[in-house]
Design an enzyme around this catalytic site. Structure first.
Site, PDB file in Angstrom:
ATOM      1  N   ARG A 340       0.851  -1.192   0.000  1.00  0.00           N
ATOM      2  CA  ARG A 340       0.000   0.000   0.000  1.00  0.00           C
ATOM      3  C   ARG A 340       0.885   1.240   0.000  1.00  0.00           C
ATOM      4  O   ARG A 340       1.642   1.472   0.934  1.00  0.00           O
ATOM      5  CB  ARG A 340      -0.957   0.019   1.199  1.00  0.00           C
ATOM      6  CG  ARG A 340      -1.881   1.247   1.163  1.00  0.00           C
ATOM      7  CD  ARG A 340      -3.119   1.112   2.032  1.00  0.00           C
ATOM      8  NE  ARG A 340      -2.839   1.082   3.458  1.00  0.00           N
ATOM      9  CZ  ARG A 340      -3.785   1.152   4.396  1.00  0.00           C
ATOM     10  NH1 ARG A 340      -5.062   1.251   4.052  1.00  0.00           N
ATOM     11  NH2 ARG A 340      -3.466   1.091   5.677  1.00  0.00           N
ATOM     12  N   ASP A 634      -5.224   3.035  14.054  1.00  0.00           N
ATOM     13  CA  ASP A 634      -4.311   3.622  13.082  1.00  0.00           C
ATOM     14  C   ASP A 634      -4.852   4.995  12.720  1.00  0.00           C
ATOM     15  O   ASP A 634      -5.729   5.520  13.392  1.00  0.00           O
ATOM     16  CB  ASP A 634      -4.102   2.717  11.862  1.00  0.00           C
ATOM     17  CG  ASP A 634      -5.342   2.591  10.977  1.00  0.00           C
ATOM     18  OD1 ASP A 634      -6.375   3.224  11.283  1.00  0.00           O
ATOM     19  OD2 ASP A 634      -5.267   1.862   9.977  1.00  0.00           O
TER      20      ASP A 634
END
Length: 727
Positions: A340, A634
């Site tokens: 990613r 996160d």
């Protein structure tokens, strides 16, 4: 001061330049001069386009803000609102029917439904564990978590508890009955597994000899036919291995000598440079790039210390079995890796352009992660013995894109990177995160822009909720965070993603994915609830750990996802009108106690995550909530919490002093939760000089002004401030 190397018009941090030239490029067939000349051209020509796309985001947001201000105090007229979004180019026409044409995609993506891990690439140990989590012990996953209750003498304890072990064995046998049922009887009554010719025979406790109800589910074994050490089964595209050793501590307690059931678990893994990491400069980026390179070369290793002992962790090799016909059967021993990259928003000082500006970090990531990934192609002479893709593809997840123009920019960027690296067109595949509102409502158009590259769409409800709040910041006060999952838009959004993916022909070519299970310790709840993802037609969903992957894998044995998808095709369940329903609170007459609870919950969550981000450079943490339940946090969870409080602040539900008081109330709670960490620095009582505390406060008080409600600009600036102050 960062030492830099002048390369064409670029000023490249020496640590990055040296990594690329000395480590990443050798073996790719691309020389340093060619690479840097190409990188210079890509950055110079595409950075202005990147900036224009960000400007369009701001322009659309400003128009939406003004529309809500112009209509303040009145209920939202859904038809007028939708027409306005169409008029300004936010909501675009749906393209004519089409099917994606993505080619050369590994079977883990096209035909195997299973769990997907997401792992911070800056942590080599986590990255190795995730890569090796393709296979996992079901016994360990059950025994070591709350998937098996500790009631009635089944406590985990410090040593092996046979009561608990027997419950694990019983659970696993029931699972085998579901995944590979016998023609008669139950695996629970098995006393012996043997291979007779090409058929698996099972002896039961009453002396009956039976076979599998579907004999074709037996695909391989290890050991002698009359005394196998492993039985390999295949169900719904996933393997399960019954391991037999009657002399082992567990096998000796089992009537059939079974010591474990090992499941194919994390079929795919996303190595993350984005929301789960804190990478703010060239030094940080190179740590991640080096780990990614090591995974693709197959030589990443990490020294692990446990007490007085230490060992070196490396990547697992492939698994070898004897197939039913006697030939060798080789199965991939590692998870298929995606990487990613970051989105389009941030820049990074790792490279400066001709004007001394930081370059877009997404362009930097595309160039460097792709270069590293060349080593993982089986068609390349650069890879070691452990390749990643066997079909010649590089899989890049692109997050936080707003609408089809931004996806088109990504595909243009990928094409340019392929030219720099001399790769065939469409080598770089794209995973499209459906986590921004403008992408959701235009999802088919987004997919069409990547029609020959798309391998993945995924709902990220955490970020998507953050964007939902920010887009409609001016519309009014939003519902409380715990109520958000019950709102009309979110169910429609989840169904819309699957419906659209199937309508665009993703089945058999790409993954349709669902989001993360964040409660890392609550595996019993996950087993009960997360089966909803495959039942919804998703052929992958995110898990927070290898153990979680093994347990979630059981869901794909119980649900034939591709059959579910077949049943859903041509039957759209969601409408864009439902998705555009803004989650405004129907009433804002919360009690003072309710407001305090919402403030405290969110402030504690924000502080618990931000203090580790700023002080320790940790981008993904198990953060205890206010009730001490460990949650995987996160930047996406941070975005929700900060945006919700910014929204309440904007609409006078809470005041600035309320926010600051809550932060000061919660800081000692977070300090106490971190008291076992010798490196941790308390935030209380010196709030004014604590950079992490000030960052948390800024994220809320300035939240309404942040681009799309993103947390990165404040986090990056404050982390660099902390690093400079502690250099």
């Amino acid at each position: 001061m960062t030492e830099r190397v002048q390369v064409g018009s670029l000023q490249v941090a020496k640590v990055l330049y040296d990594f690329v030239v000395e480590e990443a490029l050798p073996g790719t067939g691309v020389d340093a001069e060619t690479f840097w000349a190409g990188a210079d051209k890509v950055i110079t020509e595409l950075a202005p386009k990147n900036r224009d796309l960000l400007a369009k985001r701001d322009d659309l947001q400003a128009q939406i803000d003004q529309w809500h201000r112009d209509h303040a105090g009145a209920p939202i007229d859904a038809a007028a609102y939708k027409a306005f979004l169409q008029e300004i180019g936010y909501l675009l026409p749906t393209p004519a029917e089409f099917s994606v044409t993505t080619a050369n995609v590994d079977t883990e993506i096209t035909s195997t439904a299973g769990p997907q891990l997401v792992v911070p690439i800056l942590n080599a140990r986590f990255a190795l564990n995730a890569s090796n989590a393709r296979w996992g012990s079901l016994y360990d996953a059950l025994y070591g978590t709350n998937a098996i209750s500790e009631e009635n003498g089944a406590e985990k304890g410090s040593g092996y508890n046979k009561v608990r072990g027997d419950k694990v064995i019983a659970w696993a046998r029931e699972f085998l009955d579901a995944a590979a049922p016998l023609a008669s009887g139950s695996h629970a009554d098995s006393t012996k597994y043997v291979i007779d010719g090409s058929e698996l025979k099972i002896t039961l406790a009453d002396g009956t000899v039976t076979t599998l109800a579907q004999p074709e589910k037996f695909v391989g074994y290890l050991g002698a036919k009359d005394a196998p050490t492993s039985i390999l089964l295949l169900n719904n595209g996933l393997h399960a291995e019954i391991q037999i050793d009657a002399s082992s501590p567990i096998g000796s307690t089992d009537a059939a000598g079974v010591k474990d059931v090992v499941l194919e678990s994390a079929v795919t893994t996303i190595m993350d440079f984005e929301d789960s990491v804190a990478a703010v400069d060239a030094d940080d980026k190179v740590v991640g790039y080096r780990n990614w390179l090591g995974l693709n070369r197959g030589d990443l290793s990490e020294e692990i210390k446990k007490g007085a002992k230490s060992f070196t962790r490396t990547l697992n090799g492939d698994r070898k079995y004897t197939a039913v016909d006697g030939s060798e059967l080789s199965l991939h021993g590692r998870s298929l890796l995606f990487v990613r990259n970051v989105g389009h928003l941030m820049t990074n000082p790792a490279i400066l352009d001709a004007d001394g500006n930081e370059v877009p970090e997404g362009i930097l990531d595309a160039l460097i992660t792709s270069t590293c990934a060349v080593h993982g192609l089986s068609i390349s002479d650069a890879n070691g013995p452990l390749d990643n893709s066997r079909t010649g593809s590089i899989y890049i997840v692109k997050p936080k894109q707003h609408g089809p123009e931004e996806v088109a920019f990504t595909t243009e960027l990928f094409g340019r990177v392929e030219q720099v690296l001399g790769l065939p067109e469409n080598t770089l595949k794209v995973g499209i995160m459906d986590e921004e509102r403008r992408t959701t409502v235009n999802l088919a158009a987004c997919i069409k822009e990547a029609v020959d590259r798309v391998v993945f769409i995924n709902t990220g409800f955490l970020d998507r909720t953050g964007d939902e709040i920010h887009t409609s910041m001016e519309a009014g006060a939003m519902v409380r965070k715990a109520e958000m999952k019950k709102q009309k838009w979110i169910g429609a959004y989840e169904d819309w993603n699957v419906d659209t993916g199937l309508a665009c022909g993703l089945q058999g070519k790409a993954q349709i994915g669902k989001g993360m299970w964040a409660m890392t310790e609550l595996m019993a709840d996950m087993l009960e609830q997360k089966i909803g993802h495959p039942k919804a037609g998703a052929n992958t969903a995110w898990v927070p750990s290898p153990t979680g992957a093994t347990l979630h894998a059981t869901h794909y044995h119980r649900v034939d996802v591709f059959a579910v998808q077949d049943s859903l095709k041509g039957k759209p369940r969601a409408s864009v009108d439902d998705i555009l329903t803004i989650p405004l609170a129907p009433s804002t007459d919360w009690t003072d106690a309710e407001k305090k609870e919402e403030l405290d919950n969110n402030c504690q969550s924000i502080l618990g995550y931000v203090v580790r981000w700023i002080d320790a450079g940790v981008g993904c943490s198990k953060v205890p909530d206010i009730h001490d339940v460990a949650l995987m946090e996160d930047r996406a969870t941070l975005r929700i919490s900060s945006q919700l409080l910014a929204n309440w602040l904007r609409h006078g539900i809470v005041s600035e002093s309320d926010v600051v008081s809550a932060l000061e109330r919660m800081a000692p709670v977070v300090d106490r939760q971190n008291e076992g960490d010798a490196e941790y620095r308390n935030m209380a009582p010196d709030f004014d000089s604590n950079i992490a505390f000030q960052a948390a406060k800024e994220l809320i008080l300035e939240g309404a002004k942040q681009p799309s409600g993103y947390t990165e600009p404040i986090l990056h600036r404050r982390r660099r401030e902390y690093k400079a102050a502690n250099a």
